[in-house]
Design a protein around this motif. Structure first.
Motif, PDB file in Angstrom:
ATOM      1  N   GLY A  23       0.826  -1.193   0.000  1.00 28.71           N
ATOM      2  CA  GLY A  23       0.000   0.000   0.000  1.00 28.71           C
ATOM      3  C   GLY A  23       0.860   1.242   0.000  1.00 28.71           C
ATOM      4  O   GLY A  23       2.068   1.187  -0.265  1.00 28.71           O
ATOM      5  N   THR A 102      -0.491  -4.613  -5.586  1.00 26.80           N
ATOM      6  CA  THR A 102      -0.326  -3.281  -5.016  1.00 26.80           C
ATOM      7  C   THR A 102      -1.575  -2.436  -5.158  1.00 26.80           C
ATOM      8  O   THR A 102      -2.291  -2.519  -6.158  1.00 26.80           O
ATOM      9  CB  THR A 102       0.882  -2.548  -5.644  1.00 26.80           C
ATOM     10  OG1 THR A 102       1.085  -1.297  -4.959  1.00 26.80           O
ATOM     11  CG2 THR A 102       0.671  -2.286  -7.128  1.00 26.80           C
ATOM     12  N   GLN A 103      -1.812  -1.631  -4.136  1.00 24.08           N
ATOM     13  CA  GLN A 103      -2.880  -0.638  -4.183  1.00 24.08           C
ATOM     14  C   GLN A 103      -2.361   0.691  -4.732  1.00 24.08           C
ATOM     15  O   GLN A 103      -3.137   1.625  -4.921  1.00 24.08           O
ATOM     16  CB  GLN A 103      -3.441  -0.415  -2.773  1.00 24.08           C
ATOM     17  CG  GLN A 103      -4.051  -1.657  -2.152  1.00 24.08           C
ATOM     18  CD  GLN A 103      -4.459  -1.435  -0.708  1.00 24.08           C
ATOM     19  OE1 GLN A 103      -5.569  -0.990  -0.434  1.00 24.08           O
ATOM     20  NE2 GLN A 103      -3.546  -1.724   0.222  1.00 24.08           N
ATOM     21  N   ASN A 104      -1.064   0.774  -4.988  1.00 22.51           N
ATOM     22  CA  ASN A 104      -0.450   2.024  -5.423  1.00 22.51           C
ATOM     23  C   ASN A 104      -0.593   2.233  -6.924  1.00 22.51           C
ATOM     24  O   ASN A 104      -0.621   1.274  -7.701  1.00 22.51           O
ATOM     25  CB  ASN A 104       1.027   2.044  -5.029  1.00 22.51           C
ATOM     26  CG  ASN A 104       1.217   1.963  -3.526  1.00 22.51           C
ATOM     27  OD1 ASN A 104       0.321   2.328  -2.763  1.00 22.51           O
ATOM     28  ND2 ASN A 104       2.364   1.469  -3.094  1.00 22.51           N
ATOM     29  N   LEU A 120      -3.997  -2.989  -8.517  1.00 22.54           N
ATOM     30  CA  LEU A 120      -5.425  -3.045  -8.216  1.00 22.54           C
ATOM     31  C   LEU A 120      -6.146  -1.743  -8.532  1.00 22.54           C
ATOM     32  O   LEU A 120      -7.306  -1.755  -8.949  1.00 22.54           O
ATOM     33  CB  LEU A 120      -5.633  -3.398  -6.740  1.00 22.54           C
ATOM     34  CG  LEU A 120      -5.159  -4.785  -6.292  1.00 22.54           C
ATOM     35  CD1 LEU A 120      -5.370  -4.942  -4.797  1.00 22.54           C
ATOM     36  CD2 LEU A 120      -5.889  -5.887  -7.053  1.00 22.54           C
ATOM     37  N   HIS A 121      -5.477  -0.629  -8.310  1.00 17.86           N
ATOM     38  CA  HIS A 121      -6.117   0.675  -8.496  1.00 17.86           C
ATOM     39  C   HIS A 121      -5.617   1.407  -9.727  1.00 17.86           C
ATOM     40  O   HIS A 121      -5.801   2.614  -9.854  1.00 17.86           O
ATOM     41  CB  HIS A 121      -5.929   1.531  -7.238  1.00 17.86           C
ATOM     42  CG  HIS A 121      -6.608   0.963  -6.033  1.00 17.86           C
ATOM     43  ND1 HIS A 121      -6.176   1.181  -4.726  1.00 17.86           N
ATOM     44  CD2 HIS A 121      -7.700   0.157  -5.926  1.00 17.86           C
ATOM     45  CE1 HIS A 121      -6.971   0.536  -3.884  1.00 17.86           C
ATOM     46  NE2 HIS A 121      -7.896  -0.089  -4.588  1.00 17.86           N
ATOM     47  N   LEU A 168     -13.039  -2.477  -9.447  1.00 16.61           N
ATOM     48  CA  LEU A 168     -11.703  -2.894  -9.826  1.00 16.61           C
ATOM     49  C   LEU A 168     -11.772  -3.709 -11.115  1.00 16.61           C
ATOM     50  O   LEU A 168     -12.783  -4.340 -11.412  1.00 16.61           O
ATOM     51  CB  LEU A 168     -11.069  -3.743  -8.721  1.00 16.61           C
ATOM     52  CG  LEU A 168     -10.933  -3.114  -7.333  1.00 16.61           C
ATOM     53  CD1 LEU A 168     -10.122  -4.036  -6.424  1.00 16.61           C
ATOM     54  CD2 LEU A 168     -10.316  -1.738  -7.395  1.00 16.61           C
ATOM     55  N   THR A 191       0.367  -0.860   4.342  1.00 16.34           N
ATOM     56  CA  THR A 191      -1.056  -0.607   4.161  1.00 16.34           C
ATOM     57  C   THR A 191      -1.800  -0.835   5.461  1.00 16.34           C
ATOM     58  O   THR A 191      -1.499  -1.770   6.205  1.00 16.34           O
ATOM     59  CB  THR A 191      -1.663  -1.506   3.061  1.00 16.34           C
ATOM     60  OG1 THR A 191      -3.082  -1.313   3.022  1.00 16.34           O
ATOM     61  CG2 THR A 191      -1.359  -2.972   3.302  1.00 16.34           C
ATOM     62  N   ALA A 198     -10.058  -4.099  -2.105  1.00 20.57           N
ATOM     63  CA  ALA A 198      -8.664  -4.551  -2.169  1.00 20.57           C
ATOM     64  C   ALA A 198      -8.216  -5.211  -0.876  1.00 20.57           C
ATOM     65  O   ALA A 198      -7.610  -6.298  -0.877  1.00 20.57           O
ATOM     66  CB  ALA A 198      -7.752  -3.373  -2.511  1.00 20.57           C
TER      67      ALA A 198
END
Length: 241
Positions: A23, A102-104, A120-121, A168, A191, A198
């Motif tokens: 994260g 990754t959420q980044n 993911l984002h 997503l 994170t 997520a």
């Protein structure tokens, strides 16, 4: 801390299918602020709350304000990978790193050399036309002014990032869940596991060792075999691949 590092090194040495779930805390040591820390985006002053600005309805209703915020607070083109990104990429090169979830959106895992990355984002590196789906890169977005318009049809361009109220990408989710399910070691790092869906993905892990490395507590701490409350890059920099 020394005992925790030794245990983490042992887990790394024995892991054959290691997955990292990262994260914003993975990138703060590269100079990119996270959303929820004292110095993060949620504590900045704007005419609207940041969570509203980066929502789907706000993008459609007030794109000018969206892009003012996006350009000033979500794009960090000069940021470079830190020790955490480099460690994760090096582990992949040994064949023991199964993948990074990754959420980044900052592209730093890829820039460090990781090839198996489930974003993911989404990513700031891609932008697409909401009408004809023409694509442009980050440099184009940086050079654009005011409202970025498609060079083909003139419609509004949108960053390929998942906004609040948006789903997503199913193929990215499927890849992420596959890696998490196949992993024998899952390392949740940087994170707070506060953003869903997520954050819920980590519960699909059924492997041997669960590690949490984060500066603050997370909902998975009690389930972890090892929990380290410390900066991620500072922690991984003390290990060897």
């Amino acid at each position: 801390m020394e005992k925790d590092l030794q245990q983490l090194q042992t887990i790394m040495d024995h892991g054959k299918r290691i997955v990292f779930f990262t994260g914003a805390g993975a990138s703060t040591e590269s100079g990119i602020p996270d959303f929820r820390s004292v110095d993060g985006l949620y504590h900045q002053q704007y005419d609207y709350p940041p969570e509203e600005i980066i929502s789907h309805h706000f993008f459609e209703e007030n794109p000018k304000e969206f892009y003012r915020f996006y350009r000033s607070r979500m794009i960090y083109p000069n940021a470079q990978p830190n020790a955490a990104h480099r460690f994760i990429a090096e582990l992949e090169r040994t064949g023991r790193g199964l993948g990074v979830v990754t959420q980044n959106i900052d592209n730093l895992h890829t820039l460090a050399g990781s090839r198996k990355v489930a974003e993911l984002h989404g990513s700031i590196m891609r932008n697409y036309c909401v009408h004809c789906h023409h694509e442009e890169g980050l440099d184009w977005m940086i050079q654009s002014e005011d409202l970025p318009r498609c060079p083909i049809c003139g419609a509004l361009m949108k960053p390929d990032v998942v906004l609040y109220e948006e789903a997503l990408d199913e193929s990215v989710m499927e890849q992420a869940l596959t890696w998490i399910h196949q992993a024998d070691v899952l390392i949740i790092c940087g994170t707070s596991l506060a953003v869903y869906p997520a954050a819920g993905m980590v519960r699909y892990f059924t492997g041997d060792q669960l590690v949490v490395i984060n500066k603050t507590a997370t909902p998975m701490d009690n389930n972890a075999d090892l929990c380290i409350q410390a900066p991620l890059a500072q922690t991984l920099a003390q290990l060897h691949v």
